[in-house]
Design an enzyme around this catalytic site. Structure first.
Site, short mmCIF file in Angstrom:
data_model
loop_
_atom_site.label_atom_id
_atom_site.label_comp_id
_atom_site.label_asym_id
_atom_site.label_seq_id
_atom_site.Cartn_x
_atom_site.Cartn_y
_atom_site.Cartn_z
CB CYS A 106 -2.26 -7.41 -2.15
SG CYS A 106 -3.84 -8.24 -0.78
CG ASP A 119 -1.69 -1.27 0.94
OD1 ASP A 119 -1.36 -2.19 1.19
OD2 ASP A 119 -3.22 -0.85 2.42
#
Length: 585
Positions: free
Chosen positions: A89, A51
């Site tokens: 992800c 992130d």
């Protein structure tokens, strides 16, 4: 099938505009025509954080100091144009692991094994074509010791053949002497959850990374530190940059402090791993990659298909000062990682890979476009596709009647998200902050990313950009056709295709084992199945990892043999246990 490249472009290495004080000025390279000499089988180390957008000094953000990453950049190459194929992800990691686009192999929904009460579907896995193997398995087949420490999240179960080690303690230090390694270290500190749980550091990371301890275990392994336990690396009084799509409030600034503080801790952990590499005398035999698994953690970043969700920093350090202190602005996609690692290791990239090598012996012409997709995120589904060149981003919304903002429960735990919703409900968001909450979307969006980096001004209906719009439309159509994407296909229909209409996940056929001229031969009737085996010696000693079967194996008569077959996306076969004396000629 590889993406075709219609218009070859040149790689330009530019001077870094904002370079960390104390670092040397980056060199200005000319057009790259050949790669410098590297070891025939270099070690390859991946340092992967989560992130993370361009929140680092060498990418133009001087808010905080990151001494270890800044050293890595001064000794390596900075890549400002790396993009993930998804803003979250699991699909992105599927692309990295296989070298295939998630939306072409059924890995595009986040996550395929969760939110079954919403989808009404059973848990399922991505199912790529039979020729697809995990990148790490191919490296193992070519002599590499492969470790993952420790996040997977591939949208499928990895076969036993994928890794020599995959655990919280996996490390290159456990390989055979002189064996080349491919090692991944995943740093979770910068994950979105670090904004609300409470600050993001886990107890294990403080000792595991900093001490290089490959055996340490703790009851607190997965628990996060309290506010009182968490080290403070960054002053809360800094002037944190706030993007125009977020409000300037005390709560938002507090989340920005948490984000930068987590980055500083990640830099500290990363430095500990680099110290271990140097202590082992391996720094100049290893190619080091640093990158994030997609864009930033904040609202209107993660999960979105804007650059804020897709663009990730990358630094690559080569041995012995090769290309040190330079910047390479070519477009790179995560889909290019597998062929590039193969290319650096002297392995010809398989023809089925979607990406192309940007380094090494099999380096391709730089790509002209990157591509991305957004589908289901947890309990909420959309259908968006994007294509970007060096300057422009084209987005096609397959559900224009649906709002951009999705009320993802996990994201709504972030204080900044709660602040946005509060101000939205009170009518206090400005024009740019309110864009995300529009009730409908434009069918097409076109942004000039060079002048509009936050993608706030849609140019799709501006006649001055009609030619660019047509170009990127056509490129998107080509890409969708090549990878077999089916945008807006209901997930139930996707699952039916993956399972060929069956109601249950297909299973890999049990391996068949035979003896030919004193050598063990292993096969599986499932096309594309990998076969792993272990030889347990007469003293009952069992290897820690499964070997990848590539050719007949000599097994001592007093040994025991364990064999399992597994095709990605299928259930693994049974583990077959046999004494060597039980196998007939």
């Amino acid at each position: 099938m590889k993406e075709s490249v219609h218009h070859p472009t040149k790689i330009f290495i530019l001077v870094v505009g904002l370079w960390l004080a104390g670092c040397s000025t980056p060199q200005v390279d000319q057009e790259i025509t050949t790669e410098p000499a590297l070891p025939a089988k270099p070690n390859i180390l991946w340092l992967v954080t989560e992130d993370l957008g361009h929140w680092l000094p060498m990418f133009g953000d001087s808010t905080i100091q990151t001494p270890n990453l800044s050293r890595l950049a001064a000794e390596g190459v900075v890549y400002p144009n790396l993009f993930s194929p998804s803003g979250v992800c699991a699909p992105s990691r599927a692309a990295i692991a296989t070298g295939m686009y998630p939306s072409g192999i059924g890995a595009n929904h986040m996550r395929t094994t969760s939110y079954t009460e919403v989808t009404g579907l059973p848990p399922y896995e991505a199912l790529p074509p039979p020729e697809v193997r995990m990148m790490s398995e191919i490296l193992r087949m070519n002599g590499y010791y492969c470790t993952n420490n420790s996040k997977k999240d591939y949208q499928f179960q990895d076969p036993v053949t994928a890794w020599d080690e995959s655990s919280n303690f996996a490390h290159w230090r456990n390989r055979a002497e002189g064996q080349p390694f491919f090692s991944i270290f995943n740093f979770t500190t910068t994950h979105e959850s670090g904004l609300f749980e409470p600050y993001g550091f886990r107890h294990n990371e403080m000792r595991h990374y900093h001490a290089g301890d490959t055996t340490f275990k703790s009851e607190k392994w997965g628990t996060r530190m309290t506010e009182e336990e968490t080290p403070v690396h960054v002053s809360k009084d800094l002037d944190f940059p706030i993007p125009p799509y977020l409000p300037d409030t005390e709560l938002v600034r507090r989340d920005l402090w948490k984000t930068y503080n987590n980055i500083a801790e990640m830099d500290r952990q990363l430095g500990a791993v680099l110290d271990q590499l140097e202590e082992d005398g391996l720094l100049e035999n290893t190619i080091i990659f640093f990158y994030g698994d997609h864009g930033g953690p904040l609202p209107r970043q993660k999960r979105l298909i804007y650059d804020s969700g897709l663009r990730s920093p990358m630094i690559i350090r080569f041995p012995n000062g090769i290309r040190a202190g330079t910047l390479d602005d070519q477009l790179v996609s995560f889909i290019d990682f597998a062929p590039t690692v193969f290319s650096l290791a002297g392995i010809a990239p398989p023809d089925h890979l979607n990406g192309q090598a940007f380094l090494g012996a099999y380096q391709s012409t730089p790509r002209q476009y990157i591509h991305a997709a957004a589908d289901r995120f947890d309990g909420f589904t959309d259908a968006i596709r994007a294509v970007r060149d060096q300057e422009f981003k084209y987005i096609r919304n397959y559900r224009p009647e649906q709002a951009y903002y999705l009320p993802v429960v996990y994201r709504e735990r972030i204080p900044t998200m709660q602040e946005l919703l509060r101000l939205r409900d009170q009518g206090e968001l400005d024009e740019f902050q309110a864009q995300w909450f529009r009730e409908t979307k434009d069918e097409e969006e076109l942004f000039h990313c060079a002048s509009d980096p936050h993608e706030l001004h849609n140019l799709a209906e501006d006649p001055a950009y009609a030619d660019k719009l047509d170009e990127l439309r056509n490129e998107m159509d080509r890409w969708i056709r090549v990878i077999g994407d089916q945008p807006n296909l209901p997930e139930a229909a996707l699952l039916s295709q993956l399972w060929s209409g069956a109601e249950q996940q297909p299973a890999t056929a049990d391996p068949e084992i035979s003896m030919v001229d004193g050598m063990m031969t292993m096969t599986s009737n499932t096309s594309g199945a990998s076969i792993g085996y272990k030889i347990i010696d007469e003293n009952g000693m069992e290897p820690d990892s499964w070997s990848v079967y590539t050719e007949p194996v000599k097994v001592p008569g007093s040994a025991q043999l364990l064999v399992q077959a597994h095709r990605i996306g299928y259930l693994p076969s049974q583990v077959i246990e046999l004494a060597a004396t039980e196998i007939s000629e």
